[in-house]
Design an enzyme around this catalytic site. Structure first.
Site, PDB file in Angstrom:
ATOM      1  N   ARG A 138       2.134  20.126   6.209  1.00  0.00           N
ATOM      2  CA  ARG A 138       3.206  19.189   6.953  1.00  0.00           C
ATOM      3  C   ARG A 138       4.194  19.727   7.496  1.00  0.00           C
ATOM      4  O   ARG A 138       4.652  19.270   8.667  1.00  0.00           O
ATOM      5  CB  ARG A 138       3.711  18.117   5.626  1.00  0.00           C
ATOM      6  CG  ARG A 138       2.755  17.647   5.045  1.00  0.00           C
ATOM      7  CD  ARG A 138       3.314  16.342   3.942  1.00  0.00           C
ATOM      8  NE  ARG A 138       4.062  15.597   4.813  1.00  0.00           N
ATOM      9  CZ  ARG A 138       5.268  15.624   4.916  1.00  0.00           C
ATOM     10  NH1 ARG A 138       6.238  16.298   4.441  1.00  0.00           N
ATOM     11  NH2 ARG A 138       5.807  14.509   5.661  1.00  0.00           N
ATOM     12  N   CYS A 180      -3.099  33.305  10.307  1.00  0.00           N
ATOM     13  CA  CYS A 180      -3.100  33.824  11.550  1.00  0.00           C
ATOM     14  C   CYS A 180      -2.693  32.901  12.686  1.00  0.00           C
ATOM     15  O   CYS A 180      -3.630  32.535  13.580  1.00  0.00           O
ATOM     16  CB  CYS A 180      -4.262  34.625  12.180  1.00  0.00           C
ATOM     17  SG  CYS A 180      -4.368  35.931  10.792  1.00  0.00           S
ATOM     18  N   GLU A 181      -1.626  32.183  12.454  1.00  0.00           N
ATOM     19  CA  GLU A 181      -1.032  31.426  13.457  1.00  0.00           C
ATOM     20  C   GLU A 181       0.276  31.414  13.381  1.00  0.00           C
ATOM     21  O   GLU A 181       0.998  31.549  12.259  1.00  0.00           O
ATOM     22  CB  GLU A 181      -1.408  29.721  12.977  1.00  0.00           C
ATOM     23  CG  GLU A 181      -2.893  29.511  12.725  1.00  0.00           C
ATOM     24  CD  GLU A 181      -3.548  28.842  14.311  1.00  0.00           C
ATOM     25  OE1 GLU A 181      -2.747  28.410  15.114  1.00  0.00           O
ATOM     26  OE2 GLU A 181      -4.762  28.721  14.178  1.00  0.00           O
ATOM     27  N   GLU A 239       0.764  -1.102   0.036  1.00  0.00           N
ATOM     28  CA  GLU A 239      -0.021  -0.037  -0.024  1.00  0.00           C
ATOM     29  C   GLU A 239       0.766   1.287   0.019  1.00  0.00           C
ATOM     30  O   GLU A 239       0.847   2.060   1.073  1.00  0.00           O
ATOM     31  CB  GLU A 239      -0.841   0.032   1.267  1.00  0.00           C
ATOM     32  CG  GLU A 239      -1.802  -1.190   1.286  1.00  0.00           C
ATOM     33  CD  GLU A 239      -2.478  -1.176   2.744  1.00  0.00           C
ATOM     34  OE1 GLU A 239      -2.198  -0.508   3.718  1.00  0.00           O
ATOM     35  OE2 GLU A 239      -3.549  -1.982   2.762  1.00  0.00           O
ATOM     36  N   PRO A 240       1.769   1.352  -1.048  1.00  0.00           N
ATOM     37  CA  PRO A 240       2.649   2.538  -1.108  1.00  0.00           C
ATOM     38  C   PRO A 240       1.585   3.842  -1.494  1.00  0.00           C
ATOM     39  O   PRO A 240       0.730   3.679  -2.204  1.00  0.00           O
ATOM     40  CB  PRO A 240       3.528   2.400  -2.266  1.00  0.00           C
ATOM     41  CG  PRO A 240       2.721   1.487  -3.206  1.00  0.00           C
ATOM     42  CD  PRO A 240       1.951   0.668  -2.329  1.00  0.00           C
ATOM     43  N   GLY A 241       1.877   4.892  -0.519  1.00  0.00           N
ATOM     44  CA  GLY A 241       1.442   6.237  -1.265  1.00  0.00           C
ATOM     45  C   GLY A 241       2.442   7.115  -1.377  1.00  0.00           C
ATOM     46  O   GLY A 241       2.699   7.565  -2.376  1.00  0.00           O
ATOM     47  N   ARG A 242       3.319   7.783  -0.089  1.00  0.00           N
ATOM     48  CA  ARG A 242       4.170   8.821  -0.286  1.00  0.00           C
ATOM     49  C   ARG A 242       5.351   8.545  -1.385  1.00  0.00           C
ATOM     50  O   ARG A 242       5.505   9.176  -2.075  1.00  0.00           O
ATOM     51  CB  ARG A 242       4.857   8.898   0.996  1.00  0.00           C
ATOM     52  CG  ARG A 242       5.730  10.148   1.043  1.00  0.00           C
ATOM     53  CD  ARG A 242       6.244  10.203   2.576  1.00  0.00           C
ATOM     54  NE  ARG A 242       5.573   9.852   3.595  1.00  0.00           N
ATOM     55  CZ  ARG A 242       4.893  10.916   4.286  1.00  0.00           C
ATOM     56  NH1 ARG A 242       5.367  11.853   4.374  1.00  0.00           N
ATOM     57  NH2 ARG A 242       4.274  10.472   5.375  1.00  0.00           N
TER      58      ARG A 242
HETATM   59  C1  LIG Z   1      -1.493   6.050   5.219  1.00  0.00           C
HETATM   60  C2  LIG Z   1      -1.405   4.498   5.025  1.00  0.00           C
HETATM   61  C3  LIG Z   1      -0.487   3.956   3.870  1.00  0.00           C
HETATM   62  C4  LIG Z   1       0.292   4.673   3.256  1.00  0.00           C
HETATM   63  O1  LIG Z   1       1.217   5.098   3.751  1.00  0.00           O
HETATM   64  P1  LIG Z   1       2.534   5.719   3.129  1.00  0.00           P
HETATM   65  O2  LIG Z   1       3.736   6.262   4.196  1.00  0.00           O
HETATM   66  O3  LIG Z   1       2.091   7.170   2.348  1.00  0.00           O
HETATM   67  O4  LIG Z   1       3.059   4.969   2.005  1.00  0.00           O
HETATM   68  C5  LIG Z   1      -0.721   2.732   3.714  1.00  0.00           C
HETATM   69  N1  LIG Z   1      -1.606   1.895   4.606  1.00  0.00           N
HETATM   70  C6  LIG Z   1      -2.430   2.381   5.572  1.00  0.00           C
HETATM   71  C7  LIG Z   1      -3.287   1.639   6.179  1.00  0.00           C
HETATM   72  C8  LIG Z   1      -2.120   3.895   5.904  1.00  0.00           C
HETATM   73  O5  LIG Z   1      -2.783   4.149   6.669  1.00  0.00           O
END
Ligand SMILES: *Cc1c(COP(=O)(O)O)cnc(C)c1O
Length: 417
Positions: free
Chosen positions: A313, A344-345, A274-277
């Site tokens: 971030r 305003c922070e 499950e890659p995102g970043r």
């Molecule tokens: C956020 C998340 C991801 C993705 O994480 P990255 O650090 O963006 O790769 C994968 N699985 C689950 C369950 C998440 O909550």
């Protein structure tokens, strides 16, 4: 590797100069390189080419339809965490068979919607959720395929807000309780335990925590199989880090894959990742314009038209995003400065205590590595319309989401009395 670079001292996304987009679209805007997205996806996929696997890109990192569509056309599946994300992946035509559903708080209506879409797997995070899924699936006359998300109690050595695999985190089922819950799941009529899941955190920069987690879940998987629970899917979550403006160089996906696959050798299982970043983070930047420059008593403040509502971030995770001038010049001095927004922070900064080129009002600044958890976490705080999003492919670009208008901010509001 990404496709943001200087050509004749003008920062480009692929072959399009960013100042040209700024003139046409205004600032601030997010700009994504489609070529980079595809490249990152391919590198990740190729790293796992020798193993049976399904990549489920984590939608929450960047859920814009054009981003999801780009990845879906590459063959990606999706990891969702809400009914809204389920609808997003449905809209781009992704079949349920490539969708897994994670998250600690799935509502009854979200579970029902996911069952209607015949998703591949629910990653279940509690006893209560298991029972709820069983009840809803029963009412619908169906069976829900499930994995239990295990909390392996492994320290991912990352920012506490994006650590998820420690005993004190809200995520997953404590490792010692997992077997018992699988035994219970196996007796329920409307759930079918076919997977095992873990995701220990985000922006990990070393392999050890991943390997430790895999060791733990592998032992559990073998144990469960010996007890007759037919686990076919092993979901190892996401979390691989990317280089920001620090000296930390996270492992390449190739090394990440090698380390995981080595641990899993001989285990007959379909991997889910499950890659995102790592896919989208360095495929996007935020372009903002300098409004003012003012000298405080200790340092200079570069005040931009993007704020923490656009990119939270730095404020939330103390993230270090590289700051670049869109037009590069070699004749300027370097100064100690904060790049701050109009909100305003005092937490409203894009960079703090950085040595930066002397920027002047009207200049364009690029904030790198903003593709993940950038636009997706943006808000209307201070009644600011959200930024535009642009995607580039070679020498072409398109606005994939126009800048919000002030009018849109009020569309759902009514007066009372
Ligand atoms: C956020 C998340 C991801 C993705 O994480 P990255 O650090 O963006 O790769 C994968 N699985 C689950 C369950 C998440 O909550």
């Amino acid at each position: 590797m990404d496709y943001f670079r200087y050509i004749d001292n003008r920062l480009h996304c692929e072959q399009v100069p960013l100042d040209q987009i700024a003139e046409a679209v205004g600032t601030p805007f997010y700009c994504y390189s489609q070529g980079t997205l595809e490249r990152h996806y391919d590198v990740f996929r190729n790293a796992f080419a020798n193993a049976r696997h399904l990549i489920c890109y984590s939608v929450k990192a960047n859920s814009s339809l054009a981003v999801l569509d780009t990845l879906a056309r590459r063959g990606s599946g999706f990891d969702i965490v809400s009914g809204g994300e389920l609808e997003r992946v449905r809209r781009i035509g992704c079949p349920g068979s490539r969708v897994v559903f994670s998250g600690v708080g799935k509502s009854a209506s979200e579970i029902q919607a996911a069952l209607e879409q015949d998703i591949l797997l629910f990653n279940v995070e509690s006893h209560g959720e298991l029972m709820r899924i069983n009840t809803i699936a029963g009412r619908m006359g169906t069976t829900a395929p499930i994995a239990l998300r295990i909390n392996p109690d492994v320290d991912p050595v990352t920012h506490p807000y994006i650590s998820t695999g420690l005993r004190r985190n809200k995520f997953g089922i404590p490792h010692p309780k997992a077997e018992e819950l699988y035994r219970l799941a196996a007796t329920l009529e409307h759930v079918q335990p076919i997977g095992l899941d873990c995701h220990i955190g985000s922006q990990l920069t070393t392999l050890e925590p991943f390997v430790d987690a895999v060791k733990r879940v592998k032992q559990l998987l073998i144990k469960l199989r010996n007890q007759g629970v037919a686990i076919r899917y092993l979901d190892l979550g996401g979390g691989l880090g990317i280089p920001y403006d620090t000296h930390e160089i996270p492992p390449h996906p190739e090394r990440y894959a090698q380390a995981l696959l080595q641990e899993l050798e001989g285990l007959d299982v379909t991997l889910i990742l499950e890659p995102g970043r790592v896919i989208v983070g360095n495929a996007g930047i935020l372009v903002t314009r300098v409004e003012y420059v003012k000298d405080g008593e200790e340092k200079r403040f570069i005040i931009t038209d993007a704020g923490m509502n656009d990119l939270i971030r730095p404020a939330l995770y103390d993230a270090q995003h590289t700051i670049l001038p869109v037009m590069r010049r070699f004749d300027r001095e370097e100064i100690l400065a904060d790049v701050v927004g109009p909100i305003c922070e005092s937490g409203d900064f894009l960079a703090r205590d950085r040595i930066l080129p002397e920027f002047h009002p009207g200049e364009l600044i690029a904030v790198r590595s903003a593709g993940a958890y950038g636009f997706a976490m943006s808000s209307n705080y201070n009644s600011r319309p959200r930024a535009a999003e642009v995607m580039v492919r070679q020498d072409r670009y398109a606005v994939i989401r126009p800048r919000e208008t002030i009018q849109q901010l009020f569309e759902n509001e009514v007066l009372f009395g």
